[in-house]
Design an enzyme around this catalytic site. Structure first.
Site, PDB file in Angstrom:
ATOM      1  N   CYS A   2       0.843  -1.192   0.000  1.00  0.00           N
ATOM      2  CA  CYS A   2       0.000   0.000   0.000  1.00  0.00           C
ATOM      3  C   CYS A   2       0.881   1.245   0.000  1.00  0.00           C
ATOM      4  CB  CYS A   2      -0.876   0.052   1.235  1.00  0.00           C
ATOM      5  SG  CYS A   2      -1.896  -1.395   1.443  1.00  0.00           S
ATOM      6  N   ARG A  27       4.901   0.180  -6.141  1.00  0.00           N
ATOM      7  CA  ARG A  27       4.755  -0.727  -5.004  1.00  0.00           C
ATOM      8  C   ARG A  27       3.688  -1.777  -5.250  1.00  0.00           C
ATOM      9  NH1 ARG A  27       6.589   2.358  -0.310  1.00  0.00           N
ATOM     10  NH2 ARG A  27       5.068   1.427   1.056  1.00  0.00           N
ATOM     11  N   TRP A  74      -3.109  -2.436  -1.590  1.00  0.00           N
ATOM     12  CA  TRP A  74      -2.886  -3.828  -2.013  1.00  0.00           C
ATOM     13  C   TRP A  74      -3.661  -4.669  -1.021  1.00  0.00           C
ATOM     14  CZ3 TRP A  74      -0.639  -5.899  -6.275  1.00  0.00           C
ATOM     15  CH2 TRP A  74      -0.618  -7.286  -6.312  1.00  0.00           C
ATOM     16  N   ASN A  98      -1.439   1.309   6.079  1.00  0.00           N
ATOM     17  CA  ASN A  98      -0.577   0.381   5.362  1.00  0.00           C
ATOM     18  C   ASN A  98      -0.091  -0.652   6.383  1.00  0.00           C
ATOM     19  OD1 ASN A  98       1.389  -0.820   3.896  1.00  0.00           O
ATOM     20  ND2 ASN A  98       2.758   0.947   3.821  1.00  0.00           N
ATOM     21  N   GLY A  99      -0.178  -1.928   6.054  1.00  0.00           N
ATOM     22  CA  GLY A  99       0.292  -2.948   6.992  1.00  0.00           C
ATOM     23  C   GLY A  99      -0.867  -3.809   7.473  1.00  0.00           C
ATOM     24  N   GLU A 484      22.504 -19.563   4.234  1.00  0.00           N
ATOM     25  CA  GLU A 484      22.220 -18.198   3.788  1.00  0.00           C
ATOM     26  C   GLU A 484      23.054 -17.195   4.602  1.00  0.00           C
ATOM     27  OE1 GLU A 484      21.073 -16.649   1.441  1.00  0.00           O
ATOM     28  OE2 GLU A 484      20.333 -14.709   2.119  1.00  0.00           O
ATOM     29  N   LYS A 488      25.658 -14.664   2.883  1.00  0.00           N
ATOM     30  CA  LYS A 488      25.586 -13.201   3.078  1.00  0.00           C
ATOM     31  C   LYS A 488      26.930 -12.680   3.566  1.00  0.00           C
ATOM     32  CE  LYS A 488      22.732 -12.203   1.319  1.00  0.00           C
ATOM     33  NZ  LYS A 488      21.623 -12.906   0.719  1.00  0.00           N
ATOM     34  N   GLU A 491      29.719 -12.863   0.760  1.00  0.00           N
ATOM     35  CA  GLU A 491      29.589 -11.965  -0.389  1.00  0.00           C
ATOM     36  C   GLU A 491      29.744 -10.493   0.008  1.00  0.00           C
ATOM     37  OE1 GLU A 491      25.757 -11.972  -2.448  1.00  0.00           O
ATOM     38  OE2 GLU A 491      24.733 -12.422  -0.587  1.00  0.00           O
ATOM     39  N   HIS A 507      31.804 -34.988  11.843  1.00  0.00           N
ATOM     40  CA  HIS A 507      32.287 -35.894  10.792  1.00  0.00           C
ATOM     41  C   HIS A 507      33.399 -35.259   9.952  1.00  0.00           C
ATOM     42  CE1 HIS A 507      29.195 -38.715  11.862  1.00  0.00           C
ATOM     43  NE2 HIS A 507      28.298 -37.734  11.810  1.00  0.00           N
ATOM     44  N   LYS A 607      23.529  -8.058  -9.913  1.00  0.00           N
ATOM     45  CA  LYS A 607      22.210  -8.291  -9.342  1.00  0.00           C
ATOM     46  C   LYS A 607      21.444  -9.367 -10.112  1.00  0.00           C
ATOM     47  CE  LYS A 607      18.926  -7.544  -6.439  1.00  0.00           C
ATOM     48  NZ  LYS A 607      19.105  -8.245  -5.176  1.00  0.00           N
TER      49      LYS A 607
END
Ligand code: F6R
Length: 612
Positions: A2, A27, A74, A98-99, A484, A488, A491, A507, A607
């Site tokens: 929104c 958005r 939205w 919004n939310g 992940e 992060k 990179e 192991h 990207k």
């Protein structure tokens, strides 16, 4: 997502508000509206669909008035139809929001018992009635708005306007951002500075928990404790562009902070919060919906962070839907000559929707006659256009090269799909579905809570800076999350980082552990907490420096001597991987910032990787 706009001005504001809303179109939205006050009368125009429809309404029936609020919606609670479009009214009160207001059901029930009548299915309308109730109880407009805001739970941004005062907008932020623009004898409010760029580049951002009283020549901001606070006014440099960094130093941290909002919006696309049911919105071939009950196998292909979202979802699909999952990095899958099941589904996950390897994997599956599904952030992308079923993430443009909000939005879609699959395949009953959906609805609020740990995480990040190697450990869904975390960190900071399933450490990799080795352990207090802690103790015994990400129960069991602990709120298991992504992202971000690397554009990375 929104979009909110507000103007306390000196000229007719309705056309200006529509212009500002156009700048928030990126958005995504499915209805829009604007309201103004003119000579003590509140009036509004609302329309389903795009802003041209609202413009047509305004052309045939203009709105005058020098104060107004506008909104692009939205749909979250209630269908994208005109009665649900904002602004919502309650007598002389108008609200845009919004939310997600998590406790709206309970608030609505109380308000109905007090005789308030609802004209929409939205969660927003409760705010308008709560403010109205405060006015009836004799409060001033400002106090009525404030007491209403205090009753709300969730992650939200909102603006309130009154017919009794054409020099007042009350705004509040609890999660999603709000920017206040300073003009010459006018004040503006917007979801971001981009919306306000035609009017001003002098911007004050509300901080989380702030609420504000906005008048033509005056702005007063209060924090959660009700104290007046001063927030710095800044010059927005990027506001002529479609997206800017707001008051953040990098796009990456801005995108980390957007997560409560974009996760909420993404979930709203796949969950009916009113009915507490999964309601998957497929943007692909709607004539040919996905029937999970007919599938015997799910084959997921993706690259990098998107691959790790897929990997994590394997645990969900297998646990909640009893659907076997194969997961591959696309660059391996495309040449592996994989035999595919006739009743299988091939799912491709990609932020950009253009990644060459993922696309090649898709072509392979297409040639094998597979049903193709996609989770993408760019809806017009090649991967989306080539798939039968399309489930978009509503993360908005992701500018930072390292993926953050796209990842948690991918997880939000995948969790919804896995629960939906479980329901369709008869492994989740109605009561379980409700419970899981309620848990999903709380994700934005927990994510917002966790953002408040940033200072603490920043300090811990300094202990990682300049290390040679870092290990990440986790079990179950926390294993792909550990991967992940390691991705992060490497990179962004160029520190070598590896992730292991915690039980696998002994192991081989445990040979790496010495006093120089920081080890990040991700372990909410769940079914297998004890097991992970045993693995953690194995490394502690060998001198490893542990950073443990857990919850209060986990922290109490481990004790602060054995590890530096990031204490997360206690939350339902299904949403832990989504919410625990945030400390992991912040840890990598602050390590890199401390080391002075180029966070938004790390060396050698692009990207959208459209080459093999
Ligand atoms: C890491 C990262 C990359 C991407 C990968 C796939 O932070 O952003 O690993 O996840 O290049 O890109 P998409 O999702 O566009 O297919």
């Amino acid at each position: 997502m929104c979009g909110i706009v507000g103007i306390v001005g000196t000229r007719p504001v309705a056309p200006l508000i529509v212009d500002a809303l156009k700048r928030l179109e990126y958005r995504g939205y499915d209805s829009a509206g604007v309201a103004t006050v003119e000579q003590g009368v509140l009036d509004r125009r609302r329309a389903e669909g795009k802003l041209v429809n609202l413009q047509e309404r305004l052309d045939s029936s203009p709105l005058s008035g020098t104060i107004g609020i506008g909104h692009t919606r939205w749909a979250t609670h209630g269908a994208p139809i005109e009665v649900n479009a904002h602004p919502h009214f309650s007598s002389g009160v108008a609200v845009v929001h919004n939310g997600i207001i998590e406790n709206f059901r309970e608030l609505r029930k109380n308000l109905e018992a007090d005789g308030f009548e609802f004209s929409s299915q939205t969660d927003t309308e409760v705010v308008a009635h709560l403010v109205e109730k405060g006015l009836r109880d004799g409060l001033s407009p400002e106090d009525a708005a404030h007491q209403a805001i205090q009753q709300l739970r969730g992650a939200f941004a909102l603006a309130v306007m009154f017919d009794s005062d054409d020099n007042l907008i009350v705004a509040a932020r609890s999660g999603p951002p709000l920017a206040i623009g300073h003009g010459e004898g006018e004040m503006y409010l917007g979801s971001d500075a981009v919306a306000l760029a035609p009017f001003t580049n002098r911007i004050t951002y509300l901080e989380d928990g702030d609420w504000a009283i906005i008048r033509r020549n005056d702005l007063a901001i209060f924090d959660t404790s009700g104290q007046t606070v001063s927030r710095q006014q800044q010059t927005s440099v990027g506001s002529a562009l479609m997206v800017d960094k707001g008051n953040h130093r990098h796009f990456m941290i801005k995108e980390i902070y957007e997560q409560p909002e974009v996760i909420g919006h993404t979930l709203a696309n796949y969950v009916d919060f009113n009915a507490e049911k999964i309601a998957l919105r497929d943007m692909g071939d709607t004539q040919n919906p996905l029937e999970f009950s007919k599938l015997d196998r799910l084959n997921i292909t993706a690259c990098g962070t998107a691959y790790l979202a897929g990997y994590l979802s394997k645990y969900w699909f297998e646990r909640y839907a009893r659907l076997p999952v194969d997961i591959d990095v696309a660059s391996e899958f495309r040449y592996r000559e994989v035999p595919l099941s006739e009743n299988g589904l091939s799912l491709f996950i990609s932020q950009s929707g253009e990644t060459a390897d993922t696309l090649a994997g898709l072509k392979y599956c297409e040639e094998s006659g597979q049903r193709l599904a996609a989770i993408v952030n760019v809806r017009e992308s090649t991967i989306a256009r080539s798939s039968h079923n399309v489930f978009p993430t509503l993360a908005g443009p992701e500018i930072g090269v390292a993926s953050t909000k796209a990842f948690t939005c991918q997880l939000s879609v995948l969790a919804s799909l896995a629960i939906g699959a479980g329901v369709q395949r008869g492994h989740i009953d109605e009561a379980q579905e409700k419970e899981l959906v309620r848990a999903l609805a709380e994700t934005p609020r927990y994510a917002n809570e966790v953002l408040k740990l940033e200072d603490e995480i920043k300090e811990l990040a300094h202990s990682l800076a300049n290390k040679e190697h870092v290990l990440y450990l986790g079990r179950d869904t926390n294993y792909p999350l550990a991967m992940e975390g390691a991705l992060k960190l490497k990179e962004l900071s160029y520190i070598h980082a590896e992730a292991y399933a915690a039980g696998e450490l002994k192991h081989g990799p445990i040979a790496l552990v010495d006093e120089e080795m920081p080890i990040v352990v991700i372990a909410p207090h769940d079914r297998i907490f004890e097991k992970t802690v045993s693995n953690m103790q194995e490394v502690a015994a060998r001198g490893g420096n542990i950073i443990l990400i857990t919850d209060p129960k986990g922290a109490a069991e481990v004790g602060m001597d054995e590890a530096k602990v990031i204490v997360m709120p206690e939350m339902p298991e299904i949403i832990t991987p989504i919410v625990y992504s945030l400390p992991i992202q912040m840890l990598a971000y602050h390590t890199a910032v401390h080391m002075g690397t180029d966070v938004d554009q790390p060396r050698n990375l692009a990207k959208s990787v459209t080459v093999e």
